[in-house]
Design a protein around this motif. Structure first.
Motif, mmCIF file in Angstrom:
data_model
loop_
_atom_site.group_PDB
_atom_site.id
_atom_site.type_symbol
_atom_site.label_atom_id
_atom_site.label_comp_id
_atom_site.label_asym_id
_atom_site.label_seq_id
_atom_site.Cartn_x
_atom_site.Cartn_y
_atom_site.Cartn_z
ATOM 1 N N MET A 1 30.650 -16.391 -16.804
ATOM 2 C CA MET A 1 30.088 -15.333 -15.981
ATOM 3 C C MET A 1 30.007 -15.822 -14.528
ATOM 4 N N PRO A 2 30.412 -15.009 -13.597
ATOM 5 C CA PRO A 2 30.348 -15.425 -12.195
ATOM 6 C C PRO A 2 28.902 -15.520 -11.706
ATOM 7 N N GLU A 3 28.693 -16.444 -10.802
ATOM 8 C CA GLU A 3 27.369 -16.618 -10.203
ATOM 9 C C GLU A 3 27.466 -16.321 -8.712
ATOM 10 N N GLN A 4 26.500 -15.582 -8.218
ATOM 11 C CA GLN A 4 26.405 -15.302 -6.790
ATOM 12 C C GLN A 4 25.164 -16.002 -6.279
ATOM 13 N N ARG A 5 25.263 -16.595 -5.095
ATOM 14 C CA ARG A 5 24.127 -17.302 -4.515
ATOM 15 C C ARG A 5 23.874 -16.807 -3.099
ATOM 16 N N TYR A 6 22.603 -16.641 -2.806
ATOM 17 C CA TYR A 6 22.174 -16.194 -1.482
ATOM 18 C C TYR A 6 20.933 -16.978 -1.080
ATOM 19 N N ARG A 7 20.639 -16.965 0.192
ATOM 20 C CA ARG A 7 19.389 -17.521 0.693
ATOM 21 C C ARG A 7 18.556 -16.341 1.180
ATOM 22 N N VAL A 8 17.311 -16.270 0.697
ATOM 23 C CA VAL A 8 16.388 -15.216 1.102
ATOM 24 C C VAL A 8 15.463 -15.803 2.159
ATOM 25 N N LEU A 9 15.426 -15.185 3.315
ATOM 26 C CA LEU A 9 14.606 -15.661 4.434
ATOM 27 C C LEU A 9 13.383 -14.776 4.597
ATOM 28 N N GLY A 10 12.271 -15.384 4.951
ATOM 29 C CA GLY A 10 11.049 -14.632 5.210
ATOM 30 C C GLY A 10 10.078 -14.606 4.047
ATOM 31 N N LEU A 11 10.333 -15.397 3.005
ATOM 32 C CA LEU A 11 9.408 -15.450 1.873
ATOM 33 C C LEU A 11 8.125 -16.158 2.293
ATOM 34 N N ASP A 12 6.984 -15.584 1.929
ATOM 35 C CA ASP A 12 5.699 -16.173 2.287
ATOM 36 C C ASP A 12 4.992 -16.835 1.120
ATOM 37 N N CYS A 13 5.301 -16.396 -0.096
ATOM 38 C CA CYS A 13 4.572 -16.909 -1.256
ATOM 39 C C CYS A 13 5.417 -16.732 -2.518
ATOM 40 N N ALA A 14 4.942 -17.337 -3.602
ATOM 41 C CA ALA A 14 5.660 -17.229 -4.872
ATOM 42 C C ALA A 14 5.666 -15.793 -5.387
ATOM 43 N N ASP A 15 4.623 -15.036 -5.080
ATOM 44 C CA ASP A 15 4.593 -13.628 -5.491
ATOM 45 C C ASP A 15 5.695 -12.829 -4.802
ATOM 46 N N CYS A 16 6.004 -13.189 -3.562
ATOM 47 C CA CYS A 16 7.094 -12.522 -2.843
ATOM 48 C C CYS A 16 8.417 -12.777 -3.565
ATOM 49 N N ALA A 17 8.615 -14.011 -4.014
ATOM 50 C CA ALA A 17 9.839 -14.355 -4.745
ATOM 51 C C ALA A 17 9.919 -13.553 -6.038
ATOM 52 N N ARG A 18 8.810 -13.425 -6.737
ATOM 53 C CA ARG A 18 8.796 -12.660 -7.984
ATOM 54 C C ARG A 18 9.096 -11.178 -7.710
ATOM 55 N N GLU A 19 8.595 -10.662 -6.593
ATOM 56 C CA GLU A 19 8.849 -9.273 -6.219
ATOM 57 C C GLU A 19 10.346 -9.030 -6.000
ATOM 58 N N VAL A 20 11.010 -9.972 -5.333
ATOM 59 C CA VAL A 20 12.456 -9.851 -5.100
ATOM 60 C C VAL A 20 13.203 -9.918 -6.429
ATOM 61 N N GLU A 21 12.810 -10.873 -7.286
ATOM 62 C CA GLU A 21 13.448 -10.980 -8.603
ATOM 63 C C GLU A 21 13.349 -9.665 -9.372
ATOM 64 N N GLN A 22 12.167 -9.079 -9.400
ATOM 65 C CA GLN A 22 11.958 -7.839 -10.147
ATOM 66 C C GLN A 22 12.780 -6.692 -9.575
ATOM 67 N N ALA A 23 12.923 -6.650 -8.256
ATOM 68 C CA ALA A 23 13.695 -5.572 -7.627
ATOM 69 C C ALA A 23 15.179 -5.677 -7.962
ATOM 70 N N LEU A 24 15.657 -6.898 -8.222
ATOM 71 C CA LEU A 24 17.080 -7.088 -8.497
ATOM 72 C C LEU A 24 17.413 -7.064 -9.987
ATOM 73 N N ARG A 25 16.431 -7.272 -10.840
ATOM 74 C CA ARG A 25 16.691 -7.364 -12.290
ATOM 75 C C ARG A 25 17.285 -6.091 -12.880
ATOM 76 N N ASP A 26 16.960 -4.940 -12.298
ATOM 77 C CA ASP A 26 17.456 -3.690 -12.891
ATOM 78 C C ASP A 26 18.855 -3.302 -12.411
#
Length: 105
Positions: A1-26
């Motif tokens: 399976m291909p993997e895509q990698r990006y850098r997310v800028l502007g994260l302030d906390c671990a909850d922000c990272a979880r929010e991004v993950e949830q937005a992309l999971r669907d």
């Protein structure tokens, strides 16, 4: 399976990272979404998703996205944490303050 990698800028906390993950999971075709808060590296596995689609989702949450090559050296990934800290004004001031405090002792 291909993997895509990006850098997310502007994260302030671990909850922000979880929010991004949830937005992309669907997104259809993705089997795994992982965002490492410390380095800001986003890993997407599954069918290739257009970068524009990922960018729109991340920007809608108020963050910026940069492409990262899959062959980026590990050394650059380690340095990226310090680059992240230095990139934000608040953390840059904190680092300078910590340095001054350390020199004071």
């Amino acid at each position: 399976m291909p993997e895509q990698r990006y850098r997310v800028l502007g994260l302030d906390c671990a909850d922000c990272a979880r929010e991004v993950e949830q937005a992309l999971r669907d997104l259809p075709g993705l089997t795994q979404v992982y965002l490492d808060f410390a380095s800001g590296l986003l890993h997407l596995e599954g069918e290739a998703i257009p970068t524009q689609t990922v960018t729109k989702r991340v920007q809608a949450l108020g963050y910026r996205l940069e492409s990262v090559s899959a062959s980026a050296p590990l050394q650059a990934q380690r340095l990226s944490f310090w680059a992240y800290l230095w990139a934000e004004r608040e953390t840059r001031l904190t680092l300078i303050g910590a340095l001054m405090l350390g020199l004071g002792f």
